[in-house]
Design a protein around this motif. Structure first.
Motif, short mmCIF file in Angstrom:
data_model
loop_
_atom_site.label_atom_id
_atom_site.label_comp_id
_atom_site.label_asym_id
_atom_site.label_seq_id
_atom_site.Cartn_x
_atom_site.Cartn_y
_atom_site.Cartn_z
N GLN A 144 0.82 -1.21 0.00
CA GLN A 144 0.00 0.00 0.00
C GLN A 144 0.86 1.27 0.00
N ARG A 145 2.15 1.10 -0.16
CA ARG A 145 3.10 2.22 -0.08
C ARG A 145 2.82 3.27 -1.14
N VAL A 146 2.81 4.54 -0.71
CA VAL A 146 2.71 5.67 -1.65
C VAL A 146 3.88 6.64 -1.49
N VAL A 147 4.66 6.46 -0.41
CA VAL A 147 5.85 7.28 -0.16
C VAL A 147 7.04 6.33 -0.16
N SER A 148 7.97 6.52 -1.08
CA SER A 148 9.13 5.62 -1.17
C SER A 148 10.13 5.89 -0.04
N SER A 149 10.93 4.88 0.26
CA SER A 149 11.99 5.04 1.26
C SER A 149 12.94 6.15 0.84
N GLU A 150 13.22 6.19 -0.46
CA GLU A 150 14.15 7.21 -0.98
C GLU A 150 13.62 8.62 -0.73
N GLU A 151 12.32 8.82 -0.90
CA GLU A 151 11.73 10.14 -0.62
C GLU A 151 11.93 10.52 0.84
N GLY A 152 11.72 9.56 1.74
CA GLY A 152 11.92 9.82 3.16
C GLY A 152 13.35 10.17 3.48
N ARG A 153 14.29 9.38 2.92
CA ARG A 153 15.72 9.65 3.16
C ARG A 153 16.13 11.01 2.61
N LEU A 154 15.66 11.34 1.41
CA LEU A 154 16.01 12.63 0.80
C LEU A 154 15.44 13.81 1.60
N LEU A 155 14.21 13.67 2.07
CA LEU A 155 13.63 14.73 2.89
C LEU A 155 14.44 14.93 4.16
N ALA A 156 14.76 13.84 4.84
CA ALA A 156 15.55 13.93 6.07
C ALA A 156 16.91 14.57 5.80
N LEU A 157 17.54 14.17 4.72
CA LEU A 157 18.84 14.73 4.37
C LEU A 157 18.74 16.23 4.09
N SER A 158 17.72 16.63 3.35
CA SER A 158 17.55 18.05 2.99
C SER A 158 17.23 18.91 4.20
N LEU A 159 16.62 18.33 5.23
CA LEU A 159 16.23 19.10 6.41
C LEU A 159 17.16 18.83 7.61
#
Length: 137
Positions: free
Chosen positions: A111-126
């Motif tokens: 049911q995933r709509v948010v990829s792990s990569e998106e989460g990692r990139l957001l955390a990295l950017s912030l």
């Protein structure tokens, strides 16, 4: 709430009410006794950015922001929340406020709509930490 209860009791409970709780918990880390106070706020109560939100931010020393990998809206609100927290906490001092982003429901990968990569990139950017977990597992 599921993640907090899992951390505190090692049990998974799937359904929770829409209430705010403060939990206290002792834990030994590296031979030292640590007392945690966890202010667990349901997502429905996290959307206001008034005095209640400010009070929670000033109360806390660190933050764990949880989103569901199955809910894009819960992910999309994170940048605004993190900016709000940093403005309130880091504006008072030069110290970096510890913030961790946690993607929950990893067990529901179908049911995933948010990829792990998106989460990692957001955390990295912030400049935040990042984990993906399953409270159920």
């Amino acid at each position: 709430a599921a993640l907090t209860v899992r951390f505190l009791t090692r049990r998974f409970i799937g359904e929770y009410g829409d209430m705010e709780f403060i939990y206290s918990h002792n834990l030994t880390v590296d031979g030292r006794e640590i007392l945690f106070h966890i202010w667990d706020v349901p997502s429905s109560q996290q959307t206001e950015e008034g005095s209640s939100e400010e009070k929670r931010i000033q109360w806390a020393d660190s933050f764990v922001l949880v989103y569901s990998i199955c809910d894009r809206a819960s992910f999309n609100i994170l940048p605004l929340k993190i900016q709000f927290i940093k403005a309130a906490k880091e504006g008072q001092s030069q110290e970096k406020v510890p913030i961790i982003i946690v993607g929950n429901k990893r067990d529901l990968h179908h049911q995933r709509v948010v990829s792990s990569e998106e989460g990692r990139l957001l955390a990295l950017s912030l400049d935040c930490g990042f984990y993906e977990v399953s409270a159920a597992e």
